[in-house]
Design a protein around this motif. Structure first.
Motif, mmCIF file in Angstrom:
data_model
loop_
_atom_site.group_PDB
_atom_site.id
_atom_site.type_symbol
_atom_site.label_atom_id
_atom_site.label_comp_id
_atom_site.label_asym_id
_atom_site.label_seq_id
_atom_site.Cartn_x
_atom_site.Cartn_y
_atom_site.Cartn_z
ATOM 1 N N SER A 214 9.091 -11.521 9.215
ATOM 2 C CA SER A 214 9.025 -10.750 7.968
ATOM 3 C C SER A 214 9.503 -9.311 8.174
ATOM 4 N N ARG A 215 9.692 -8.923 9.419
ATOM 5 C CA ARG A 215 10.249 -7.595 9.716
ATOM 6 C C ARG A 215 11.708 -7.701 10.175
ATOM 7 N N VAL A 216 11.964 -8.648 11.075
ATOM 8 C CA VAL A 216 13.293 -8.715 11.688
ATOM 9 C C VAL A 216 14.293 -9.491 10.802
ATOM 10 N N THR B 255 11.609 -7.712 -4.009
ATOM 11 C CA THR B 255 10.309 -8.356 -3.892
ATOM 12 C C THR B 255 10.474 -9.872 -3.763
ATOM 13 N N THR B 256 9.529 -10.477 -3.047
ATOM 14 C CA THR B 256 9.540 -11.944 -2.926
ATOM 15 C C THR B 256 8.776 -12.570 -4.095
ATOM 16 N N ARG B 257 8.127 -11.682 -4.909
ATOM 17 C CA ARG B 257 7.319 -12.213 -6.024
ATOM 18 C C ARG B 257 8.006 -11.920 -7.357
ATOM 19 N N LYS B 258 8.544 -13.007 -7.965
ATOM 20 C CA LYS B 258 9.309 -12.812 -9.210
ATOM 21 C C LYS B 258 8.480 -12.149 -10.300
ATOM 22 N N GLY C 165 6.938 -6.271 5.476
ATOM 23 C CA GLY C 165 6.280 -6.776 6.684
ATOM 24 C C GLY C 165 4.974 -7.460 6.343
ATOM 25 N N ALA C 166 4.792 -8.673 6.868
ATOM 26 C CA ALA C 166 3.529 -9.387 6.652
ATOM 27 C C ALA C 166 2.413 -8.616 7.366
ATOM 28 N N THR C 167 1.249 -8.558 6.768
ATOM 29 C CA THR C 167 0.129 -7.797 7.346
ATOM 30 C C THR C 167 -0.231 -8.304 8.752
ATOM 31 N N ASN D 46 14.503 -13.749 -1.139
ATOM 32 C CA ASN D 46 13.735 -14.705 -0.354
ATOM 33 C C ASN D 46 14.369 -14.724 1.037
ATOM 34 N N PRO D 47 13.921 -13.791 1.903
ATOM 35 C CA PRO D 47 14.590 -13.629 3.203
ATOM 36 C C PRO D 47 14.594 -14.900 4.044
ATOM 37 N N THR D 48 13.600 -15.757 3.866
ATOM 38 C CA THR D 48 13.563 -17.002 4.657
ATOM 39 C C THR D 48 14.772 -17.870 4.332
ATOM 40 N N GLU E 15 4.705 -15.644 14.306
ATOM 41 C CA GLU E 15 6.122 -15.847 13.977
ATOM 42 C C GLU E 15 6.451 -15.150 12.654
ATOM 43 N N MET E 16 5.518 -15.296 11.708
ATOM 44 C CA MET E 16 5.686 -14.669 10.379
ATOM 45 C C MET E 16 5.675 -13.133 10.490
ATOM 46 N N ILE E 17 4.790 -12.605 11.334
ATOM 47 C CA ILE E 17 4.722 -11.136 11.515
ATOM 48 C C ILE E 17 6.087 -10.616 11.991
ATOM 49 N N LEU F 251 0.818 -1.226 0.000
ATOM 50 C CA LEU F 251 0.000 0.000 0.000
ATOM 51 C C LEU F 251 0.851 1.276 0.000
ATOM 52 N N ILE F 252 1.760 1.391 0.968
ATOM 53 C CA ILE F 252 2.568 2.617 1.068
ATOM 54 C C ILE F 252 3.637 2.624 -0.026
ATOM 55 N N GLY F 253 4.272 1.458 -0.233
ATOM 56 C CA GLY F 253 5.382 1.364 -1.187
ATOM 57 C C GLY F 253 4.984 1.723 -2.612
ATOM 58 N N ARG G 72 7.150 5.710 13.105
ATOM 59 C CA ARG G 72 6.104 5.008 13.862
ATOM 60 C C ARG G 72 4.745 5.421 13.330
ATOM 61 N N THR G 73 4.193 4.554 12.492
ATOM 62 C CA THR G 73 3.009 4.898 11.713
ATOM 63 C C THR G 73 1.725 4.444 12.399
ATOM 64 N N GLY G 74 0.678 5.253 12.238
ATOM 65 C CA GLY G 74 -0.654 4.873 12.713
ATOM 66 C C GLY G 74 -1.378 4.103 11.624
ATOM 67 N N LEU G 75 -2.681 3.978 11.768
ATOM 68 C CA LEU G 75 -3.480 3.207 10.814
ATOM 69 C C LEU G 75 -3.627 4.013 9.519
ATOM 70 N N VAL G 76 -3.126 3.450 8.418
ATOM 71 C CA VAL G 76 -3.121 4.192 7.152
ATOM 72 C C VAL G 76 -4.490 4.068 6.479
ATOM 73 N N SER H 176 13.122 3.202 8.209
ATOM 74 C CA SER H 176 12.320 2.001 8.409
ATOM 75 C C SER H 176 10.915 2.318 8.889
ATOM 76 N N ALA H 177 9.966 1.538 8.376
ATOM 77 C CA ALA H 177 8.614 1.592 8.928
ATOM 78 C C ALA H 177 8.665 1.072 10.350
ATOM 79 N N SER H 178 7.775 1.596 11.178
ATOM 80 C CA SER H 178 7.604 1.105 12.532
ATOM 81 C C SER H 178 6.149 1.393 12.888
HETATM 82 N N1 LIG Z 1 -0.736 0.187 6.425
HETATM 83 C C1 LIG Z 1 -0.776 0.522 7.730
HETATM 84 O O1 LIG Z 1 -1.855 0.879 8.278
HETATM 85 C C2 LIG Z 1 0.489 0.494 8.542
HETATM 86 C C3 LIG Z 1 0.472 0.991 9.858
HETATM 87 C C4 LIG Z 1 1.638 0.948 10.620
HETATM 88 C C5 LIG Z 1 2.803 0.415 10.082
HETATM 89 N N2 LIG Z 1 2.783 -0.065 8.809
HETATM 90 C C6 LIG Z 1 3.994 -0.700 8.293
HETATM 91 O O2 LIG Z 1 4.452 -0.051 7.131
HETATM 92 C C7 LIG Z 1 5.001 -1.015 6.220
HETATM 93 C C8 LIG Z 1 4.295 -0.883 4.887
HETATM 94 O O3 LIG Z 1 2.904 -1.020 5.106
HETATM 95 P P1 LIG Z 1 1.896 -1.405 3.918
HETATM 96 O O4 LIG Z 1 0.526 -1.216 4.450
HETATM 97 O O5 LIG Z 1 2.310 -0.715 2.667
HETATM 98 O O6 LIG Z 1 2.186 -2.967 3.810
HETATM 99 P P2 LIG Z 1 1.574 -4.026 2.776
HETATM 100 O O7 LIG Z 1 0.640 -3.378 1.817
HETATM 101 O O8 LIG Z 1 1.024 -5.166 3.585
HETATM 102 O O9 LIG Z 1 2.870 -4.497 1.961
HETATM 103 C C9 LIG Z 1 3.990 -5.018 2.594
HETATM 104 C C10 LIG Z 1 4.919 -5.651 1.578
HETATM 105 O O10 LIG Z 1 5.830 -6.471 2.310
HETATM 106 C C11 LIG Z 1 6.171 -7.627 1.555
HETATM 107 N N3 LIG Z 1 5.921 -8.827 2.388
HETATM 108 C C12 LIG Z 1 4.750 -9.189 2.967
HETATM 109 N N4 LIG Z 1 4.926 -10.329 3.660
HETATM 110 C C13 LIG Z 1 6.212 -10.684 3.512
HETATM 111 C C14 LIG Z 1 7.018 -11.768 3.986
HETATM 112 N N5 LIG Z 1 6.489 -12.711 4.758
HETATM 113 N N6 LIG Z 1 8.322 -11.817 3.642
HETATM 114 C C15 LIG Z 1 8.856 -10.851 2.868
HETATM 115 N N7 LIG Z 1 8.147 -9.825 2.358
HETATM 116 C C16 LIG Z 1 6.851 -9.738 2.698
HETATM 117 C C17 LIG Z 1 5.289 -7.665 0.324
HETATM 118 O O11 LIG Z 1 6.133 -7.334 -0.788
HETATM 119 P P3 LIG Z 1 6.498 -8.414 -1.948
HETATM 120 O O12 LIG Z 1 5.248 -9.228 -2.139
HETATM 121 O O13 LIG Z 1 6.824 -7.553 -3.111
HETATM 122 O O14 LIG Z 1 7.635 -9.202 -1.457
HETATM 123 C C18 LIG Z 1 4.237 -6.574 0.585
HETATM 124 O O15 LIG Z 1 3.888 -5.883 -0.584
HETATM 125 C C19 LIG Z 1 4.798 -2.374 6.867
HETATM 126 O O16 LIG Z 1 5.974 -2.770 7.484
HETATM 127 C C20 LIG Z 1 3.704 -2.128 7.890
HETATM 128 O O17 LIG Z 1 3.768 -2.982 9.013
HETATM 129 C C21 LIG Z 1 1.665 -0.038 8.026
#
Ligand SMILES: NC(=O)c1ccc[n+]([C@@H]2O[C@H](COP(=O)([O-])OP(=O)(O)OC[C@H]3O[C@@H](n4cnc5c(N)ncnc54)[C@H](OP(=O)(O)O)[C@@H]3O)[C@@H](O)[C@H]2O)c1
Length: 302
Positions: free
Chosen positions: A89-91, A31-34, A71-73, A49-51, A84-86, A11-13, A165-169, A113-115
């Protein structure tokens, strides 16, 4: 300038990338998606592929700033495996970037960095600043602490670090906002819990502008990124319902019911915090949508 973005397909990216390209920057992304990889002279995708600790190091070529949005949603059921994935996928991802830069001859000078504001405890009265030492004693508090610590490693490489440190987008078509207004649009304007919990939201245009500001103004350290005027769940429901001319007839969704169905994840709907954005505003940042009333005019018209 060449900027590397992780999580750039989210969303943000996506919005940040298109703004940076419009401004004449070159954007690389991991990106993890080729199938998402594109290769144009000023916009290039690279696989990771960070894993598996797998990363295409060409992604860092000529890069001076890394924006870490991966970061995984958190809006998916918090099973033990998914929690664990949450975290990983960040750390683990940030660790992989760090290890890559450690072995590379690179030009990176800043890491942004996002936070999350979910580092702060749930409170109805406190307004948290970046100086607060209080950390939420729950899963999200733990996630943000580990996430920020992984970002801080870049100091060791002589790279400046900013944590947003982001709020709800709020975006008209993606993320939390369309899901939050759905029941209201369908004529069921239910307040969640007692409705007094804060929603510290931010319009997508403003959060993108904050990342852009962080890049161009070389911001360093921690910055809260929310709209200056937070809203309670009750006021949010009232405002959206009145936009759709729906009377506030529906009963509240009881907190215990949400806790029963969602477990600890219910904190996303039942808890909140208010945070100050004075530090960001003192750097010259101006919000386009400081109040939800202003934002709704755009979010609901789309
Ligand atoms: N949106 C909000 O309300 C909000 C609020 C506070 C903080 N944030 C933080 O801001 C950042 C961006 O937010 P966003 O809403 O734009 O996120 P998003 O739409 O969920 O996109 C995150 C991206 O991270 C990658 N990703 C997801 N799971 C992954 C995994 N398991 N391993 C590796 N890559 C993975 C994906 O990219 P690929 O598929 O290209 O790899 C995905 O497009 C995130 O870290 C989020 O936690 C967001």
């Amino acid at each position: 300038m060449t900027i590397l973005i992780t999580g750039a397909t989210g969303l943000i990216g996506t919005a940040l990338t298109s703004q940076l390209l419009d401004q004449g920057h070159t954007v690389h992304f991991l990106t993890t998606r080729k199938e998402k990889i594109i290769t144009t002279p000023n916009h290039k995708g690279f696989y990771w592929n960070p894993t598996n600790h797998d990363i295409d190091l060409h992604a860092f070529k000529d890069v001076s700033c890394v924006v870490n949005l991966v970061g995984a949603t958190i809006a998916k059921r918090w099973t033990t495996a998914y929690k664990e994935m949450i975290i990983s996928s960040r750390v683990q991802t940030t660790n992989l970037l760090y290890k890559s830069l450690k072995i590379l001859d690179h030009k990176v000078t800043s890491f942004i960095s996002a936070s999350g504001i979910s580092i702060y405890p749930n409170s109805k009265n406190t307004v948290y600043t970046e100086l607060s030492k209080d950390v939420a004693a729950n899963f999200l508090g733990q996630v943000v602490v580990a996430w920020e610590a992984s970002a801080d490693q870049f100091f060791d490489l002589g790279i400046e670090v900013a944590k947003i440190r982001t709020g709800l987008v709020f975006d008209a078509s993606q993320g939390a906002f369309p899901r939050m207004i759905q029941p209201i649009k369908m004529g069921i304007p239910s307040i969640v819990g007692d409705g007094a919990q804060w929603i510290s939201w931010i319009h997508i245009d403003d959060v993108v502008a904050i990342y852009n500001h962080a890049i161009t103004k070389n911001l360093r350290g921690v910055y809260n990124a929310v709209a200056p005027v937070a809203i309670t769940n009750k006021k949010f429901t009232d405002l959206v319902a009145s936009y759709y001319k729906i009377p506030m007839w529906a009963p509240n969704v009881p907190g215990f019911l949400l806790r029963l169905f969602l477990g600890s994840m219910s904190s996303l709907a039942l808890e909140g915090q208010q945070v100050s954005v004075l530090k960001l505003e003192k750097t010259g940042f101006k919000f386009k949508y400081p109040t939800l009333g202003q934002a709704l005019n755009y979010l609901l018209k789309k």
